[in-house]
Design an enzyme around this catalytic site. Structure first.
Site, mmCIF file in Angstrom:
data_model
loop_
_atom_site.group_PDB
_atom_site.id
_atom_site.type_symbol
_atom_site.label_atom_id
_atom_site.label_comp_id
_atom_site.label_asym_id
_atom_site.label_seq_id
_atom_site.Cartn_x
_atom_site.Cartn_y
_atom_site.Cartn_z
ATOM 1 N N HIS A 1 -29.666 -60.284 -3.226
ATOM 2 C CA HIS A 1 -28.886 -59.749 -4.356
ATOM 3 C C HIS A 1 -27.652 -60.618 -4.617
ATOM 4 O O HIS A 1 -26.655 -60.142 -5.132
ATOM 5 C CB HIS A 1 -28.504 -58.289 -4.040
ATOM 6 C CG HIS A 1 -28.054 -57.480 -5.219
ATOM 7 N ND1 HIS A 1 -28.623 -57.557 -6.467
ATOM 8 C CD2 HIS A 1 -27.069 -56.540 -5.338
ATOM 9 C CE1 HIS A 1 -28.015 -56.701 -7.286
ATOM 10 N NE2 HIS A 1 -27.058 -56.092 -6.634
ATOM 11 N N HIS B 1 -22.102 -60.794 -5.454
ATOM 12 C CA HIS B 1 -22.272 -59.752 -6.465
ATOM 13 C C HIS B 1 -21.476 -60.046 -7.742
ATOM 14 O O HIS B 1 -20.804 -59.183 -8.309
ATOM 15 C CB HIS B 1 -21.903 -58.362 -5.927
ATOM 16 C CG HIS B 1 -22.617 -57.256 -6.650
ATOM 17 N ND1 HIS B 1 -22.153 -56.727 -7.828
ATOM 18 C CD2 HIS B 1 -23.767 -56.611 -6.387
ATOM 19 C CE1 HIS B 1 -22.995 -55.790 -8.241
ATOM 20 N NE2 HIS B 1 -23.990 -55.705 -7.375
ATOM 21 N N HIS C 1 -28.706 -47.159 -5.024
ATOM 22 C CA HIS C 1 -27.740 -47.915 -4.232
ATOM 23 C C HIS C 1 -27.522 -47.241 -2.885
ATOM 24 O O HIS C 1 -27.805 -46.051 -2.723
ATOM 25 C CB HIS C 1 -26.409 -48.024 -4.974
ATOM 26 C CG HIS C 1 -26.489 -48.867 -6.209
ATOM 27 N ND1 HIS C 1 -27.019 -48.391 -7.380
ATOM 28 C CD2 HIS C 1 -26.150 -50.160 -6.430
ATOM 29 C CE1 HIS C 1 -27.001 -49.360 -8.291
ATOM 30 N NE2 HIS C 1 -26.476 -50.444 -7.744
ATOM 31 N N ASP D 1 -29.691 -51.121 -3.655
ATOM 32 C CA ASP D 1 -28.882 -52.330 -3.801
ATOM 33 C C ASP D 1 -27.506 -52.212 -3.136
ATOM 34 O O ASP D 1 -27.016 -51.121 -2.852
ATOM 35 C CB ASP D 1 -28.650 -52.620 -5.299
ATOM 36 C CG ASP D 1 -29.916 -53.104 -5.994
ATOM 37 O OD1 ASP D 1 -31.016 -52.983 -5.426
ATOM 38 O OD2 ASP D 1 -29.787 -53.596 -7.128
ATOM 39 N N ASP D 2 -26.910 -53.361 -2.980
ATOM 40 C CA ASP D 2 -25.473 -53.530 -2.654
ATOM 41 C C ASP D 2 -25.111 -53.263 -1.198
ATOM 42 O O ASP D 2 -23.926 -53.137 -0.887
ATOM 43 C CB ASP D 2 -24.567 -52.676 -3.559
ATOM 44 C CG ASP D 2 -24.651 -53.070 -5.025
ATOM 45 O OD1 ASP D 2 -25.464 -53.945 -5.357
ATOM 46 O OD2 ASP D 2 -23.899 -52.493 -5.832
HETATM 47 ZN ZN LIG Z 1 -25.727 -54.596 -7.342
#
Ligand SMILES: [Zn+2]
Length: 209
Positions: free
Chosen positions: A76, A80, A175, A24-25
């Protein structure tokens, strides 16, 4: 995928010892992305990269890199932020603007959605469904997001965090972080040693069972 966000085979007799790998991210840096995908390739594994729109806007070439190297792109949200308390129209923008920019850059739209902080609420679930997105959080957290730059032994800690919670169908949250990049080869080797194989995200049916 079941309601615990675990991946379960549709057909009887299929190997249940599978895990889904997710990062993620991102997208953040070409070096980290290339290293993650080099390691995935070494283990013949695919993963979902859940990206944020504001990062894609800053570095569309990194999104293209993930896509060109066979990474599966997931939505996502744009900023955020915690979506569950936001209005329908705001959450719609947070999700749909990512669909738009990913489509512009790669010619493909994501089919997976993961809400930031695992907190999409009913509104996030509804808008994901309206966009044909499979909504998921995760079932095994690597806790890589709690680790600090100077902390020692992060590879072993990350592997322990995953193996402590490991079960058939684990949906593993990681991540795009330097220590995760460093730990990945050993983690995948450990999982293989325990008899697990890696789910190809493209084989996941886009509805919850
Ligand atoms: Zn995230």
């Amino acid at each position: 995928m079941n309601k615990n966000y675990d991946i379960v085979p549709n057909e009887e007799g299929t190997n249940k010892k599978v895990v889904l790998l997710t990062f993620d991210d991102g997208p953040k840096e070409a070096d980290m992305i290339n290293s993650l995908i080099d390691t995935l390739d070494k283990h013949q594994a695919k993963a979902i990269f859940f990206v944020n729109g504001y990062r894609v806007k800053e570095h569309p070439e990194l999104l293209k890199l993930i896509h060109d190297r066979g990474g599966i792109l997931g939505n996502h949200s744009w900023d955020h932020i915690v979506l569950k308390d936001k209005s329908y129209s705001e959450v719609k923008k947070q999700i749909e603007n990512v669909q738009t920019i990913v489509k512009q850059v790669t010619s493909e739209s994501p089919v997976f959605f993961r809400p930031p902080h695992g907190a999409g609420g009913d509104v996030g679930k509804k808008i994901a469904a309206e966009n044909g997105l499979l909504y998921m959080t995760w079932s095994v957290g690597s806790l890589d997001w709690e680790m600090k730059e100077k902390e020692q032994g992060k590879t072993d800690t990350l592997i322990k965090n995953v193996t402590d919670q490991l079960h058939s169908g684990s949906n593993i949250l990681m991540h795009e972080l330097p220590w995760t990049v460093e730990a990945l080869d050993k983690l995948l080797t450990t999982l293989e040693g325990k008899g697990y194989t890696f789910v190809d995200p493209r084989s996941i049916e886009l509805k919850m069972r």
